[in-house]
Design an enzyme around this catalytic site. Sequence first.
Site, mmCIF file in Angstrom:
data_model
loop_
_atom_site.group_PDB
_atom_site.id
_atom_site.type_symbol
_atom_site.label_atom_id
_atom_site.label_comp_id
_atom_site.label_asym_id
_atom_site.label_seq_id
_atom_site.Cartn_x
_atom_site.Cartn_y
_atom_site.Cartn_z
ATOM 1 N N ARG A 163 0.257 11.004 -3.835
ATOM 2 C CA ARG A 163 1.032 10.034 -4.351
ATOM 3 C C ARG A 163 2.605 11.557 -4.683
ATOM 4 O O ARG A 163 3.622 11.716 -3.521
ATOM 5 C CB ARG A 163 1.802 9.063 -5.566
ATOM 6 C CG ARG A 163 1.024 7.511 -5.016
ATOM 7 C CD ARG A 163 1.477 6.418 -6.260
ATOM 8 N NE ARG A 163 0.252 6.903 -6.872
ATOM 9 C CZ ARG A 163 -0.571 5.947 -7.133
ATOM 10 N NH1 ARG A 163 -1.211 4.833 -6.797
ATOM 11 N NH2 ARG A 163 -1.245 6.258 -8.517
ATOM 12 N N SER A 202 2.297 -9.070 -0.047
ATOM 13 C CA SER A 202 2.391 -9.794 -0.192
ATOM 14 C C SER A 202 2.357 -10.445 -1.216
ATOM 15 O O SER A 202 1.917 -11.785 -1.542
ATOM 16 C CB SER A 202 0.144 -9.812 0.597
ATOM 17 O OG SER A 202 -0.773 -10.084 0.191
ATOM 18 N N ALA A 229 1.649 -7.842 6.130
ATOM 19 C CA ALA A 229 1.722 -6.283 6.937
ATOM 20 C C ALA A 229 1.755 -6.402 7.685
ATOM 21 O O ALA A 229 2.570 -5.826 8.746
ATOM 22 C CB ALA A 229 0.658 -5.208 5.612
ATOM 23 N N ASP A 247 -1.338 1.950 2.669
ATOM 24 C CA ASP A 247 -2.661 1.878 1.948
ATOM 25 C C ASP A 247 -3.149 0.762 1.783
ATOM 26 O O ASP A 247 -2.272 0.356 0.660
ATOM 27 C CB ASP A 247 -2.076 2.318 0.933
ATOM 28 C CG ASP A 247 -2.929 3.285 -0.026
ATOM 29 O OD1 ASP A 247 -4.075 2.993 -0.056
ATOM 30 O OD2 ASP A 247 -2.805 3.125 -1.109
ATOM 31 N N CYS A 287 -9.464 2.531 1.996
ATOM 32 C CA CYS A 287 -10.893 2.618 0.281
ATOM 33 C C CYS A 287 -11.943 2.332 0.842
ATOM 34 O O CYS A 287 -12.941 2.076 -0.113
ATOM 35 C CB CYS A 287 -9.928 2.640 -0.559
ATOM 36 S SG CYS A 287 -9.516 0.562 0.126
#
Length: 343
Positions: A163, A202, A229, A247, A287
Amino acid sequence: PAEEARALSALIERRVHEAAALRQRLGLPSTEPGRETDAYRLVNAEGDGLPGVIIDRFGPVAAVQFTALGMKRNEAAVFSALRSLPEPLRPQGIVEAQGGSFAQVEGFSAQARVVSFDGDAAAQAAVLDGKGGVPCVEGGVHLSVDVRGGQKTGMFLDQRDNRRLLGQLCRGARVLDVYSYAGGFALQALKHGAAEATCVDSSARALQLAQGHAERNQLGPLHTIEADAFRFLEGAAPLAYDVVIVDPPKFARAQKDLPAALKGYQRLNALALNTVVPGGLLASCSCSQLVDEESFERMLAAAALDAGRRITVLYRGSQGPDHPVPPAFPEGRYLKFLLLGVS
């Protein structure tokens, strides 16, 4: 036997202290002006010799998540080890986070709860039940983390360094943060001079936290959009953003999910590429530990073909150094972060 229990407790205490010393060596917590940080991972399971337990520090509070029955049975030793840390490393409060799917698989129950807190009821309420949760700082941005009701331990600390890296590249940019959760990427972008940022998630609660964080730090303008998304990106204006971040949550939880997951990642990134101006940046993340780096990069190449764009890899990242991983445990290197130039 009592002797074995004492030996195990001593081992747990030693490894918690070693983990804390390593974080100090890594400069955590940090008081560097503009990069103040007291949100970091204190214990990263196998990486710190304590399989089955994750401990994240958020300011004055340690959030503990048990992911294995064996360590859950020794929770008292884990909590005692935290209380034995020297000042200023000793947490004021200890909270157990929800066990999630780990607890179900391992066959135990772990509900979010306050384990202990040094201070009176008013002090506890101020820290744990204030606006949004526990106060902490990441990269100079003041946050409130919901350690009892948020995802995981309340915040995704593995992306902290990514970030900050991306934020430094966003001066004057129009930024889109998809799957934003509480706005981590967008907030760092605004802190480093982005012209504006849009968070898409969401979860209305997550977007409320993001907006609150922006207001607390006097950052903006920050726009929030509650939406799926894929549906948002399907209707998004083309070439509307200078920097886009995707992400998403884990798409592949089991080997059988892998083909569908890669197709999902490809579709998501193709849609995201459509929104990036020529000369802009796309930060794409995964991830899913079952998706290896080579497969992830091949997927991105296919997504670029689908979108009719040319991409180049500018930077490859993963979780930060406070998430150590043993060399013989590749499963622990789950996070992929690729920064792409788009033309």
